[in-house]
Design a protein around this motif. Structure first.
Motif, mmCIF file in Angstrom:
data_model
loop_
_atom_site.group_PDB
_atom_site.id
_atom_site.type_symbol
_atom_site.label_atom_id
_atom_site.label_comp_id
_atom_site.label_asym_id
_atom_site.label_seq_id
_atom_site.Cartn_x
_atom_site.Cartn_y
_atom_site.Cartn_z
ATOM 1 N N LEU A 1 13.164 -35.001 6.825
ATOM 2 C CA LEU A 1 13.643 -34.983 5.399
ATOM 3 C C LEU A 1 15.020 -34.279 5.478
ATOM 4 O O LEU A 1 16.006 -34.482 4.632
ATOM 5 C CB LEU A 1 12.904 -34.102 4.637
ATOM 6 C CG LEU A 1 11.658 -34.783 3.923
ATOM 7 C CD1 LEU A 1 10.769 -33.955 2.966
ATOM 8 C CD2 LEU A 1 12.227 -35.892 3.036
ATOM 9 N N ALA A 2 15.199 -33.036 6.457
ATOM 10 C CA ALA A 2 16.322 -32.413 6.598
ATOM 11 C C ALA A 2 17.476 -33.254 7.191
ATOM 12 O O ALA A 2 18.639 -33.032 6.935
ATOM 13 C CB ALA A 2 16.179 -31.059 7.303
ATOM 14 N N ALA A 3 17.001 -34.109 8.181
ATOM 15 C CA ALA A 3 17.962 -34.978 8.817
ATOM 16 C C ALA A 3 18.605 -35.850 7.617
ATOM 17 O O ALA A 3 19.895 -36.379 7.739
ATOM 18 C CB ALA A 3 17.254 -35.644 9.863
ATOM 19 N N LEU A 4 17.505 -36.379 6.998
ATOM 20 C CA LEU A 4 17.890 -37.392 5.827
ATOM 21 C C LEU A 4 18.970 -36.762 4.890
ATOM 22 O O LEU A 4 20.085 -37.488 4.398
ATOM 23 C CB LEU A 4 16.643 -38.012 5.066
ATOM 24 C CG LEU A 4 15.716 -38.840 5.906
ATOM 25 C CD1 LEU A 4 14.775 -39.338 4.793
ATOM 26 C CD2 LEU A 4 16.574 -40.132 6.300
ATOM 27 N N LEU A 5 18.717 -35.428 4.543
ATOM 28 C CA LEU A 5 19.493 -34.828 3.741
ATOM 29 C C LEU A 5 20.871 -34.508 4.386
ATOM 30 O O LEU A 5 21.957 -34.786 3.669
ATOM 31 C CB LEU A 5 19.000 -33.336 3.355
ATOM 32 C CG LEU A 5 19.779 -32.263 2.659
ATOM 33 C CD1 LEU A 5 20.224 -32.965 1.116
ATOM 34 C CD2 LEU A 5 19.097 -30.935 2.345
ATOM 35 N N ALA A 6 20.969 -34.358 5.568
ATOM 36 C CA ALA A 6 22.252 -34.042 6.412
ATOM 37 C C ALA A 6 23.038 -35.377 6.302
ATOM 38 O O ALA A 6 24.333 -35.388 6.147
ATOM 39 C CB ALA A 6 21.996 -33.751 7.781
ATOM 40 N N ALA A 7 22.400 -36.451 6.630
ATOM 41 C CA ALA A 7 23.155 -37.730 6.488
ATOM 42 C C ALA A 7 23.494 -37.984 4.875
ATOM 43 O O ALA A 7 24.782 -38.408 5.219
ATOM 44 C CB ALA A 7 22.185 -38.951 7.032
ATOM 45 N N ALA A 8 22.875 -37.870 4.219
ATOM 46 C CA ALA A 8 23.051 -38.088 3.041
ATOM 47 C C ALA A 8 24.183 -37.280 2.379
ATOM 48 O O ALA A 8 25.238 -37.854 1.623
ATOM 49 C CB ALA A 8 21.823 -37.988 1.968
ATOM 50 N N ALA A 9 24.355 -36.023 2.771
ATOM 51 C CA ALA A 9 25.256 -35.200 2.464
ATOM 52 C C ALA A 9 26.590 -35.688 2.972
ATOM 53 O O ALA A 9 27.697 -35.300 2.422
ATOM 54 C CB ALA A 9 25.135 -33.781 2.871
ATOM 55 N N ALA A 10 26.795 -36.192 4.225
ATOM 56 C CA ALA A 10 27.730 -36.560 4.930
ATOM 57 C C ALA A 10 28.384 -37.840 4.236
ATOM 58 O O ALA A 10 29.420 -38.000 4.467
ATOM 59 C CB ALA A 10 27.519 -36.749 6.364
ATOM 60 N N LEU A 11 27.472 -38.785 4.204
ATOM 61 C CA LEU A 11 27.991 -40.064 3.719
ATOM 62 C C LEU A 11 27.708 -40.534 2.208
ATOM 63 O O LEU A 11 28.678 -41.149 1.722
ATOM 64 C CB LEU A 11 26.810 -41.119 4.299
ATOM 65 C CG LEU A 11 26.876 -41.117 5.985
ATOM 66 C CD1 LEU A 11 25.864 -42.131 6.533
ATOM 67 C CD2 LEU A 11 28.331 -41.590 6.568
ATOM 68 N N ALA A 12 26.767 -40.002 1.411
ATOM 69 C CA ALA A 12 26.776 -40.251 0.241
ATOM 70 C C ALA A 12 27.851 -39.848 -0.841
ATOM 71 O O ALA A 12 28.394 -40.688 -1.349
ATOM 72 C CB ALA A 12 25.419 -39.799 -0.473
ATOM 73 N N PRO A 13 28.533 -38.657 -0.715
ATOM 74 C CA PRO A 13 29.727 -38.477 -1.210
ATOM 75 C C PRO A 13 30.918 -39.466 -1.146
ATOM 76 O O PRO A 13 31.718 -39.798 -2.003
ATOM 77 C CB PRO A 13 29.895 -36.979 -1.018
ATOM 78 C CG PRO A 13 28.774 -36.438 -0.490
ATOM 79 C CD PRO A 13 27.941 -37.556 -0.080
ATOM 80 N N LEU A 14 30.898 -39.723 0.123
ATOM 81 C CA LEU A 14 31.875 -40.679 0.699
ATOM 82 C C LEU A 14 31.846 -42.017 -0.323
ATOM 83 O O LEU A 14 32.752 -42.687 -0.722
ATOM 84 C CB LEU A 14 32.047 -41.137 2.016
ATOM 85 C CG LEU A 14 32.481 -40.054 2.999
ATOM 86 C CD1 LEU A 14 32.405 -40.538 4.415
ATOM 87 C CD2 LEU A 14 33.929 -39.546 2.668
ATOM 88 N N ALA A 15 30.474 -42.498 -0.093
ATOM 89 C CA ALA A 15 30.431 -43.746 -0.717
ATOM 90 C C ALA A 15 30.732 -43.598 -2.297
ATOM 91 O O ALA A 15 31.004 -44.498 -2.905
ATOM 92 C CB ALA A 15 28.936 -44.263 -0.499
ATOM 93 N N ALA A 16 30.108 -42.440 -2.707
ATOM 94 C CA ALA A 16 30.537 -42.366 -4.407
ATOM 95 C C ALA A 16 31.689 -42.128 -4.708
ATOM 96 O O ALA A 16 32.263 -42.676 -5.743
ATOM 97 C CB ALA A 16 29.733 -40.989 -4.828
ATOM 98 N N ALA A 17 32.550 -41.534 -3.786
ATOM 99 C CA ALA A 17 33.877 -41.607 -3.989
ATOM 100 C C ALA A 17 34.588 -42.864 -3.962
ATOM 101 O O ALA A 17 35.429 -43.223 -4.964
ATOM 102 C CB ALA A 17 34.677 -40.619 -3.024
#
Lengths: 251, 224, 239
Positions: C214-230
């Motif tokens: 879950l922590a790994a998923l969070l790290a990946a999401a924190a790195a990538l999701a804001p980029l995609a959202a941007a």
């Protein structure tokens, strides 16, 4: 120039004119391959020792499942090309790939369910592969629904491309997590497809069907993209000429 | 960046044509905007005024032709342009959940400067009222108060800045635009109504209108 | 003709003050705290639906205990999703989002700040509330700590993933169900490892691996999701 072919490939008109020649050949190839493959697979391939005749549905199920997943990547890659190089044609391919992929995913699920009845005694089991396939169907539906929600095609194109890319990043994670979830809840009893251990007499017709499905997929994708190209470019001169020729019954 | 003779014309547009939804709105538009110059874009609704502004700030990328900022072309020079840009669009960028003062501070203003700017747009006494409680005209004036901040960027691109303003507001804004020009700022704006500014250039987009759909020539959109 | 001196009133290019990440967080938090009802609604939804569950499946403690981890997780997921629709909405409508895209500061941080605040007012309270709901649903004692920890980590990923969907649909008039449709499949891994961790804890197994994932998923999401959202915001603003 190295870029020139790329430029020309991006031209809807060039695509439309060139692919018109390919279509009959693709149709012929898929017809022959699918006929040979299904007659061979359904009529001449030997019975399975455990599953009897019911295994024969793999001749539809496996190619459909293959292409359902490959189709998502085709859709996402086309979308990415469209986003990066702003290529109109690429977005049209992406939009065409979405419903085709969704239908193939549905076919894979449906044949899986039919297969499930004689194999497990029920139409639906929460098997890892089937569950992943179901989520893939939802991913496709999401892209299609998003495309329909926008009134402006160009915004829809970009939004769908982005969603497809996000889905692409997620698919391996989803598949892995579903696999893990499945092993946690019930030990694997029957592996649905293990092409490696399949007998050659069963495998060759399957291979024929897979190649046939690829041809059919390509044919459908091109035909659908051509329709979209005409719809999107209908006000341009060349489409008007094309339509006028079509109306005169010319070929 | 001081104004050098080569970049006297900060913003140059050469043979620009903009598309929206694949439809060409106008073509062959060329102009240059130097330091201390103002340009008014006119045209009927749907002529492409907003699309032009959005193209110039890099929000809409479907165009042919060249846009140069400080002598270097888009899109490479877009970040530099944005660093000296103050854009007020149709949607003013005023947060309803913040007060006028907080809004201006969010745009990087100091507290005292922000208060002075609000006073100049006649919002004295409203600085601590939430913007959702202000009228449409007042809310619009909060956005325009950004133009009265002492550290205002050099290039102003304003979409219908005079809309929803009363007579006093219009004359105050014209005064502030003149001040900006006198500090060698540049202003590009759309407006339906005449604006009194010395040396104001005007472009009517109707003169550049085209009624044809972009035919395929190169094949794809302009790359890049 | 302008001289260099006369430019003194004009800000030199680089000095245009862009708000730092801390300032972004502060403003977002301020905005959210001024609309308290929006904070309470997802939590009330969470509690209400879970209170309905025994009415639907019956009050047997064993049955409730069995479904509790999954149901609590699914409801946390829905509560996050429902509150996400409005994440960028007002900023889009008043033009702030457009201004943010023009700012020299990367959009990534603006999205991250918004998402962080969203998590602070939904994910965090949901995680804090979860022991109470565990109690109501007869969750075995071994599961509480893990339920809390998994929700704490997982809901942050949910906020980040949902932000992509919210950014994609912000230009649409009524995105509610569409948002759910496009975001739900992306939630699957978080749901699986979240409930998996709680189930493992209840069954007496180690669950640190699931939490680590879950922590790994969070790290990946924190790195990538804001980029995609941007990217999605830039697409939506051009509407």
């Amino acid at each position: 120039m190295a870029w020139q072919w790329f430029h020309r490939l991006g031209s809807p008109r060039w695509f439309y004119e060139r692919t018109g020649v390919w279509l009959p050949w693709l149709a012929l190839a898929s017809l022959v391959l699918l006929t040979v493959g299904s007659v061979w697979g359904l009529g001449f391939a030997p019975q399975d020792a455990k599953q009897g005749n019911s295994y024969r549905i793999i001749y539809i199920h496996v190619p459909a499942a293959f292409l359902a997943l490959a189709g998502y990547y085709i859709m996402a890659i086309s979308g990415a090309i469209g986003l990066i190089w702003k290529m109109k044609l690429s977005f049209a391919v992406m939009r065409a790939a979405a419903p085709i992929g969704a239908v193939l995913t549905f076919v894979a699920l449906f044949t899986g369910a039919i297969w499930g009845k004689p194999t497990w005694g029920t139409y639906w089991v929460w098997d890892a592969r089937i569950t992943s396939m179901l989520i893939l169907l939802f991913l496709y539906i999401g892209v299609i629904a998003l495309a329909r929600a926008f009134s402006r095609e160009q915004v829809a194109d970009k939004a769908c491309a982005l969603l497809a890319l996000v889905g692409t990043v997620n698919i391996p994670i989803i598949y892995k997590s579903v696999d893990w979830w499945f092993t946690l809840h019930q030990p694997a009893t029957i592996k649905l497809t293990q092409s490696s251990s399949i007998d050659p007499s069963m495998f060759y017709p399957l291979l024929t069907m897979i190649v046939g499905f690829y041809c059919l997929y390509t044919w459908t994708l091109i035909a659908h993209t051509r329709t979209l190209v005409l719809q999107r470019e209908w006000r341009t001169q060349w489409v008007q000429q094309e339509l006028a020729e079509g109306n005169r019954g010319g070929d | 960046m001081p104004v050098t003779p080569e970049s006297q014309d900060l913003l140059q547009v050469r043979d620009l044509s903009c598309r929206r939804d694949g439809r060409r709105l106008f073509a062959g538009l060329s102009f240059a905007l130097g330091a201390g110059a103002a340009l008014q874009i006119e045209g009927a609704n749907g002529a492409g005024k907003t699309t032009l502004l959005r193209t110039l700030i890099g929000s809409a990328g479907d165009f042919d032709g060249r846009i140069l900022w400080g002598g270097s072309p888009f899109p490479q020079s877009l970040p530099q342009l944005r660093e000296s840009l103050l854009f007020i669009g149709h949607r003013a960028g005023v947060r309803a959940g913040l007060t006028p003062l907080e809004n201006l501070v969010w745009y990087g203003a100091g507290r005292d400067d922000a208060l002075r700017a609000l006073e100049q747009v006649d919002l004295f006494g409203f600085e601590d009222t939430l913007c959702q409680e202000l009228s449409a005209g007042q809310s619009r004036r909060v956005a325009l108060a950004r133009l009265y901040l002492p550290q205002a960027p050099r290039l102003w691109i304003l979409d219908e800045p005079l809309a929803a303003l009363d007579v006093a507001g219009v004359s105050s804004l014209q005064g502030q635009m003149a001040v900006h020009l006198s500090r060698s700022g540049s202003i590009l704006f759309t407006s339906h109504q005449p604006v009194a500014l010395a040396g104001l250039q005007r472009i009517d987009l109707a003169e550049y209108a085209v009624d044809e759909f972009a035919d395929e020539v190169g094949g794809a959109y302009a790359f890049g | 003709m302008p001289s260099v001196e006369s430019l003194s009133g004009i800000a030199p290019a680089a000095s245009r003050a862009a708000p730092g990440f801390g300032a972004l967080l502060k403003v977002e938090l301020l905005l959210v705290l001024r609309k308290r009802a929006d904070i309470a609604n997802p939590l009330l939804f969470f509690v209400t639906v879970l209170a309905l569950l025994p009415l639907g499946v019956g009050p047997e403690p064993e049955l409730l205990a069995r479904v509790a981890p999954g149901i609590i997780w699914v409801m946390a997921l829905l509560a996050t999703l429902l509150s996400q629709e409005s994440l960028f909405r007002s900023d889009f409508e008043d033009g702030t989002l457009e201004q943010v895209t023009l700012s020299p500061q990367p959009l990534y941080f603006a999205v991250l700040a918004k998402t962080a605040v969203h998590w602070l007012v939904t994910g965090l309270p949901l995680a804090l509330l979860s022991p109470l709901l565990g109690l109501m649903l007869n969750l075995p004692a071994a599961g509480y700590l893990c339920l809390f920890a998994s929700l704490l980590l997982g809901s942050a990923s949910l906020s980040l993933i949902g932000a992509v969907g919210a950014a994609l649909t912000v230009a649409l008039r009524r995105p509610g169900l569409l948002l759910a449709l496009i975001v739900m499949p992306l939630y699957v891994p978080v749901l699986i490892f979240g409930t998996g961790a709680v189930q493992a804890a209840i069954d007496g197994y180690a669950y640190s691996a699931q939490l680590a994932i879950l922590a790994a998923l969070l790290a990946a999401a924190a790195a990538l999701a804001p980029l995609a959202a941007a990217g999605a915001i830039r697409i939506s603003v051009d509407n």
